[in-house]
Design a protein around this motif. Structure first.
Motif, mmCIF file in Angstrom:
data_model
loop_
_atom_site.group_PDB
_atom_site.id
_atom_site.type_symbol
_atom_site.label_atom_id
_atom_site.label_comp_id
_atom_site.label_asym_id
_atom_site.label_seq_id
_atom_site.Cartn_x
_atom_site.Cartn_y
_atom_site.Cartn_z
ATOM 1 N N GLU A 15 0.835 -1.200 0.000
ATOM 2 C CA GLU A 15 0.000 0.000 0.000
ATOM 3 C C GLU A 15 0.867 1.247 0.000
ATOM 4 N N GLY A 16 0.336 2.298 -0.597
ATOM 5 C CA GLY A 16 1.047 3.564 -0.654
ATOM 6 C C GLY A 16 1.370 3.951 -2.081
ATOM 7 N N ASP A 17 2.524 4.574 -2.266
ATOM 8 C CA ASP A 17 2.982 5.033 -3.568
ATOM 9 C C ASP A 17 3.971 4.021 -4.123
ATOM 10 N N PHE A 18 3.581 3.289 -5.165
ATOM 11 C CA PHE A 18 4.444 2.261 -5.723
ATOM 12 C C PHE A 18 4.121 2.055 -7.195
ATOM 13 N N GLU A 19 5.036 1.410 -7.872
ATOM 14 C CA GLU A 19 4.859 1.001 -9.262
ATOM 15 C C GLU A 19 5.322 -0.437 -9.353
ATOM 16 N N ILE A 20 4.587 -1.261 -10.097
ATOM 17 C CA ILE A 20 4.982 -2.646 -10.321
ATOM 18 C C ILE A 20 5.233 -2.794 -11.810
ATOM 19 N N VAL A 21 6.415 -3.330 -12.142
ATOM 20 C CA VAL A 21 6.785 -3.489 -13.542
ATOM 21 C C VAL A 21 7.065 -4.958 -13.850
ATOM 22 N N ASP A 22 6.928 -5.318 -15.138
ATOM 23 C CA ASP A 22 7.244 -6.685 -15.549
ATOM 24 C C ASP A 22 8.746 -6.807 -15.815
ATOM 25 N N LYS A 23 9.165 -7.958 -16.324
ATOM 26 C CA LYS A 23 10.594 -8.216 -16.504
ATOM 27 C C LYS A 23 11.256 -7.281 -17.505
#
Length: 88
Positions: free
Chosen positions: A31-39
């Motif tokens: 939770e919060g400020d984040f980014e999820i990226v792929d490979k």
């Protein structure tokens, strides 16, 4: 390096505004400020979500995100502990 460890590493850069909770018998709640990226570094479209669950059990049909498949099928008592000293 796996896509998960790369993604996790990027998430750690945001620790001041991001909280990662290891749920007992379940997901990693972010939770919060984040980014999820792929490979390849391409971000997932999180549709404005500020809280998501990352699968830990490997059973989700929506990996890397949790879909609740772990319910009754995955056991881990999430208790914090200290890691051994970092290798030099």
């Amino acid at each position: 390096m796996s896509a998960f460890s790369t993604t996790f590493g990027r998430l750690l850069k945001h620790m001041a505004t991001t909280k990662i909770k290891v749920n007992s018998n379940g997901s990693l709640r972010i939770e919060g400020d984040f980014e999820i990226v792929d490979k390849t570094g391409t971000p997932y479209d999180l549709a404005g979500r500020e809280i998501i669950g990352i699968c830990r059990c490997g059973m989700s049909k929506n990996k890397p995100f949790c879909d609740g498949s772990h319910n009754g099928n995955f056991e881990h008592d999430a208790i914090a502990f200290a890691l051994p000293p970092k290798k030099q």
